[in-house]
Design an enzyme around this catalytic site. Structure first.
Site, PDB file in Angstrom:
ATOM      1  N   LYS A  14       0.849  -1.216   0.000  1.00 13.33           N
ATOM      2  CA  LYS A  14       0.000   0.000   0.000  1.00 13.33           C
ATOM      3  C   LYS A  14       0.874   1.252   0.000  1.00 13.33           C
ATOM      4  O   LYS A  14       0.675   2.154  -0.807  1.00 13.33           O
ATOM      5  CB  LYS A  14      -0.923   0.027   1.241  1.00 13.33           C
ATOM      6  CG  LYS A  14      -1.831  -1.174   1.386  1.00 13.33           C
ATOM      7  CD  LYS A  14      -2.731  -1.068   2.605  1.00 13.33           C
ATOM      8  CE  LYS A  14      -2.024  -1.050   3.936  1.00 13.33           C
ATOM      9  NZ  LYS A  14      -1.321  -2.321   4.289  1.00 13.33           N
ATOM     10  N   ARG A  89      -9.421   1.433   8.559  1.00 11.88           N
ATOM     11  CA  ARG A  89      -8.926   0.109   8.957  1.00 11.88           C
ATOM     12  C   ARG A  89     -10.030  -0.760   9.539  1.00 11.88           C
ATOM     13  O   ARG A  89      -9.793  -1.907   9.868  1.00 11.88           O
ATOM     14  CB  ARG A  89      -7.921   0.279  10.063  1.00 11.88           C
ATOM     15  CG  ARG A  89      -6.454   0.358   9.796  1.00 11.88           C
ATOM     16  CD  ARG A  89      -5.888  -0.574   8.829  1.00 11.88           C
ATOM     17  NE  ARG A  89      -4.645  -1.114   9.289  1.00 11.88           N
ATOM     18  CZ  ARG A  89      -3.471  -0.509   9.129  1.00 11.88           C
ATOM     19  NH1 ARG A  89      -3.369   0.630   8.530  1.00 11.88           N
ATOM     20  NH2 ARG A  89      -2.390  -1.099   9.575  1.00 11.88           N
ATOM     21  N   ARG A 128      12.097  -6.578   5.340  1.00 12.77           N
ATOM     22  CA  ARG A 128      12.130  -5.138   5.644  1.00 12.77           C
ATOM     23  C   ARG A 128      12.646  -4.893   7.065  1.00 12.77           C
ATOM     24  O   ARG A 128      13.485  -4.029   7.279  1.00 12.77           O
ATOM     25  CB  ARG A 128      10.740  -4.522   5.483  1.00 12.77           C
ATOM     26  CG  ARG A 128      10.738  -3.042   5.863  1.00 12.77           C
ATOM     27  CD  ARG A 128       9.417  -2.384   5.603  1.00 12.77           C
ATOM     28  NE  ARG A 128       8.377  -2.938   6.476  1.00 12.77           N
ATOM     29  CZ  ARG A 128       7.110  -2.552   6.453  1.00 12.77           C
ATOM     30  NH1 ARG A 128       6.727  -1.648   5.578  1.00 12.77           N
ATOM     31  NH2 ARG A 128       6.236  -3.079   7.274  1.00 12.77           N
ATOM     32  N   ARG A 130      11.041  -3.705   9.962  1.00  9.01           N
ATOM     33  CA  ARG A 130      10.579  -2.578  10.783  1.00  9.01           C
ATOM     34  C   ARG A 130      10.329  -3.076  12.206  1.00  9.01           C
ATOM     35  O   ARG A 130      10.284  -4.306  12.420  1.00  9.01           O
ATOM     36  CB  ARG A 130       9.282  -2.046  10.155  1.00  9.01           C
ATOM     37  CG  ARG A 130       8.932  -0.630  10.499  1.00  9.01           C
ATOM     38  CD  ARG A 130       7.810  -0.120   9.626  1.00  9.01           C
ATOM     39  NE  ARG A 130       6.519  -0.714   9.963  1.00  9.01           N
ATOM     40  CZ  ARG A 130       5.416  -0.581   9.236  1.00  9.01           C
ATOM     41  NH1 ARG A 130       5.452   0.144   8.124  1.00  9.01           N
ATOM     42  NH2 ARG A 130       4.292  -1.155   9.605  1.00  9.01           N
ATOM     43  N   ARG A 141      -0.755  -9.190  13.012  1.00 11.85           N
ATOM     44  CA  ARG A 141      -1.280  -8.096  12.170  1.00 11.85           C
ATOM     45  C   ARG A 141      -2.179  -8.661  11.074  1.00 11.85           C
ATOM     46  O   ARG A 141      -3.209  -8.070  10.715  1.00 11.85           O
ATOM     47  CB  ARG A 141      -0.123  -7.300  11.558  1.00 11.85           C
ATOM     48  CG  ARG A 141       0.488  -6.322  12.561  1.00 11.85           C
ATOM     49  CD  ARG A 141       1.907  -5.938  12.199  1.00 11.85           C
ATOM     50  NE  ARG A 141       2.053  -5.212  10.963  1.00 11.85           N
ATOM     51  CZ  ARG A 141       3.200  -5.150  10.259  1.00 11.85           C
ATOM     52  NH1 ARG A 141       4.279  -5.772  10.679  1.00 11.85           N
ATOM     53  NH2 ARG A 141       3.247  -4.453   9.149  1.00 11.85           N
TER      54      ARG A 141
HETATM   55  P1  AP5 Z   1       4.772  -1.456   1.930  1.00  7.51           P
HETATM   56  O1  AP5 Z   1       4.581  -0.680   0.694  1.00  7.51           O
HETATM   57  O2  AP5 Z   1       5.249  -0.746   3.161  1.00  7.51           O
HETATM   58  O3  AP5 Z   1       3.430  -2.247   2.264  1.00  7.51           O
HETATM   59  P2  AP5 Z   1       2.213  -1.808   3.154  1.00  7.51           P
HETATM   60  O4  AP5 Z   1       1.014  -2.499   2.624  1.00  7.51           O
HETATM   61  O5  AP5 Z   1       2.165  -0.315   3.283  1.00  7.51           O
HETATM   62  O6  AP5 Z   1       2.689  -2.513   4.494  1.00  7.51           O
HETATM   63  P3  AP5 Z   1       2.867  -2.006   5.961  1.00  7.51           P
HETATM   64  O7  AP5 Z   1       3.531  -3.129   6.701  1.00  7.51           O
HETATM   65  O8  AP5 Z   1       3.529  -0.674   6.021  1.00  7.51           O
HETATM   66  O9  AP5 Z   1       1.357  -1.873   6.325  1.00  7.51           O
HETATM   67  P4  AP5 Z   1       0.626  -2.001   7.645  1.00  7.51           P
HETATM   68  O10 AP5 Z   1      -0.758  -1.904   7.195  1.00  7.51           O
HETATM   69  O11 AP5 Z   1       0.974  -3.164   8.492  1.00  7.51           O
HETATM   70  O12 AP5 Z   1       1.275  -0.766   8.431  1.00  7.51           O
HETATM   71  P5  AP5 Z   1       0.790   0.706   8.732  1.00  7.51           P
HETATM   72  O13 AP5 Z   1       1.999   1.539   8.682  1.00  7.51           O
HETATM   73  O14 AP5 Z   1      -0.401   1.104   7.971  1.00  7.51           O
HETATM   74  O15 AP5 Z   1       5.726  -2.682   1.594  1.00  7.51           O
HETATM   75  C1  AP5 Z   1       6.164  -3.575   2.587  1.00  7.51           C
HETATM   76  C2  AP5 Z   1       7.537  -4.132   2.173  1.00  7.51           C
HETATM   77  O16 AP5 Z   1       7.387  -4.898   0.980  1.00  7.51           O
HETATM   78  C3  AP5 Z   1       8.562  -3.051   1.850  1.00  7.51           C
HETATM   79  O17 AP5 Z   1       9.829  -3.475   2.252  1.00  7.51           O
HETATM   80  C4  AP5 Z   1       8.480  -2.913   0.316  1.00  7.51           C
HETATM   81  O18 AP5 Z   1       9.685  -2.457  -0.234  1.00  7.51           O
HETATM   82  C5  AP5 Z   1       8.153  -4.346  -0.091  1.00  7.51           C
HETATM   83  N1  AP5 Z   1       7.309  -4.404  -1.295  1.00  7.51           N
HETATM   84  C6  AP5 Z   1       6.221  -3.623  -1.575  1.00  7.51           C
HETATM   85  N2  AP5 Z   1       5.667  -3.983  -2.758  1.00  7.51           N
HETATM   86  C7  AP5 Z   1       6.416  -5.045  -3.212  1.00  7.51           C
HETATM   87  C8  AP5 Z   1       6.351  -5.864  -4.377  1.00  7.51           C
HETATM   88  N3  AP5 Z   1       5.387  -5.705  -5.299  1.00  7.51           N
HETATM   89  N4  AP5 Z   1       7.274  -6.840  -4.525  1.00  7.51           N
HETATM   90  C9  AP5 Z   1       8.260  -7.039  -3.572  1.00  7.51           C
HETATM   91  N5  AP5 Z   1       8.370  -6.280  -2.460  1.00  7.51           N
HETATM   92  C10 AP5 Z   1       7.460  -5.302  -2.272  1.00  7.51           C
HETATM   93  O19 AP5 Z   1       0.300   0.531  10.246  1.00  7.51           O
HETATM   94  C11 AP5 Z   1       1.212   0.200  11.281  1.00  7.51           C
HETATM   95  C12 AP5 Z   1       0.462   0.193  12.606  1.00  7.51           C
HETATM   96  O20 AP5 Z   1      -0.053   1.511  12.871  1.00  7.51           O
HETATM   97  C13 AP5 Z   1      -0.777  -0.721  12.652  1.00  7.51           C
HETATM   98  O21 AP5 Z   1      -0.445  -2.042  13.015  1.00  7.51           O
HETATM   99  C14 AP5 Z   1      -1.598  -0.011  13.737  1.00  7.51           C
HETATM  100  O22 AP5 Z   1      -1.101  -0.292  15.025  1.00  7.51           O
HETATM  101  C15 AP5 Z   1      -1.343   1.456  13.451  1.00  7.51           C
HETATM  102  N6  AP5 Z   1      -2.318   2.048  12.514  1.00  7.51           N
HETATM  103  C16 AP5 Z   1      -2.060   2.590  11.288  1.00  7.51           C
HETATM  104  N7  AP5 Z   1      -3.174   3.063  10.744  1.00  7.51           N
HETATM  105  C17 AP5 Z   1      -4.168   2.829  11.632  1.00  7.51           C
HETATM  106  C18 AP5 Z   1      -5.566   3.075  11.624  1.00  7.51           C
HETATM  107  N8  AP5 Z   1      -6.171   3.671  10.576  1.00  7.51           N
HETATM  108  N9  AP5 Z   1      -6.285   2.672  12.686  1.00  7.51           N
HETATM  109  C19 AP5 Z   1      -5.697   2.084  13.750  1.00  7.51           C
HETATM  110  N10 AP5 Z   1      -4.380   1.805  13.814  1.00  7.51           N
HETATM  111  C20 AP5 Z   1      -3.623   2.176  12.757  1.00  7.51           C
END
Ligand code: AP5
Length: 184
Positions: A14, A89, A128, A130, A141
């Protein structure tokens, strides 16, 4: 003008796709995860409250998120469009967003669901590394995603706003599919 919402499991890409699209469309990429991580790094009140939920792979409570997104969408740079990543979410966030977008007269164009297999996700996120990319937390998750976020697929499909893109492909191929979907 572009107003788009990205849905998908953790690690679906995403953030990667939203950032590329936002940059090409000259609109802000708004990621609630990035905003929360910055708050944690800065040690703000929001960051202190959010940190434990984030490290455990739980969603941060809605009352910490809803004001945050409302304030972000009210900022000057978001008036000509935006790409949302990580919000909504759950169904209550989605209902809040629909009302908010009606009120500010900025309806979303559509919602992109990035489809990716679980094992692809685990491999990507372990690579990655993180703070919340430890295998147990990643799997939690994914569970949280299935219970709380995946129902939004039907929610937006019923509203005829959903498009799906195969996120298992390499990044550039996903982006090409996304652009094709947007053009059509
Ligand atoms: P990336 O592009 O970062 O993927 P993503 O879908 O954004 O994954 P995240 O792990 O960042 O999402 P998330 O939903 O767990 O975290 P968020 O920050 O929203 O890519 C991931 C990896 O894969 C990277 O290394 C990238 O290079 C690689 N990659 C990407 N595309 C690829 C491809 N096609 N091929 C190969 N490699 C690829 O949330 C984190 C935390 O914040 C949540 O757990 C929660 O606690 C909180 N939070 C955030 N938003 C909310 C909300 N709205 N409500 C409540 N809590 C929230």
């Amino acid at each position: 003008m572009t107003r788009l919402i990205f849905l998908g499991p953790p690690g679906a890409g995403k953030g990667t796709q939203a950032q590329m699209l936002a940059s090409d469309c000259s609109v802000p990429h708004i990621s609630t995860g990035d905003i929360l991580r910055a708050a944690v790094a800065d040690g703000t009140e929001l960051g202190k409250k959010a940190e434990a939920y984030m490290s455990a792979g739980e969603l941060v409570p809605d009352d910490l998120i809803l004001d945050l997104i409302q304030e972000r969408l009210a900022q000057e740079d978001a008036q000509m469009g935006w790409v949302l990543d990580g919000f909504p979410r759950n169904v209550s966030q989605a209902e809040f967003l629909i009302k908010l977008l009606e009120k500010i007269e900025q309806p979303a164009d559509f919602v992109v669901n990035l489809d990716v297999a679980d094992e692809v996700i685990v491999t990507r996120l372990l690579k990655r590394g993180r703070a919340d990319d430890e295998e147990g937390v990643i799997r939690h998750r994914l569970e949280v995603y299935r219970k709380q976020t995946a129902p939004l697929i039907d929610f937006y499909r019923d509203r005829q706003q959903l498009v799906s893109v195969d996120g298992n492909q390499p990044m550039e191929a996903v982006y090409a599919s996304l652009q094709a979907v947007i053009r059509s």
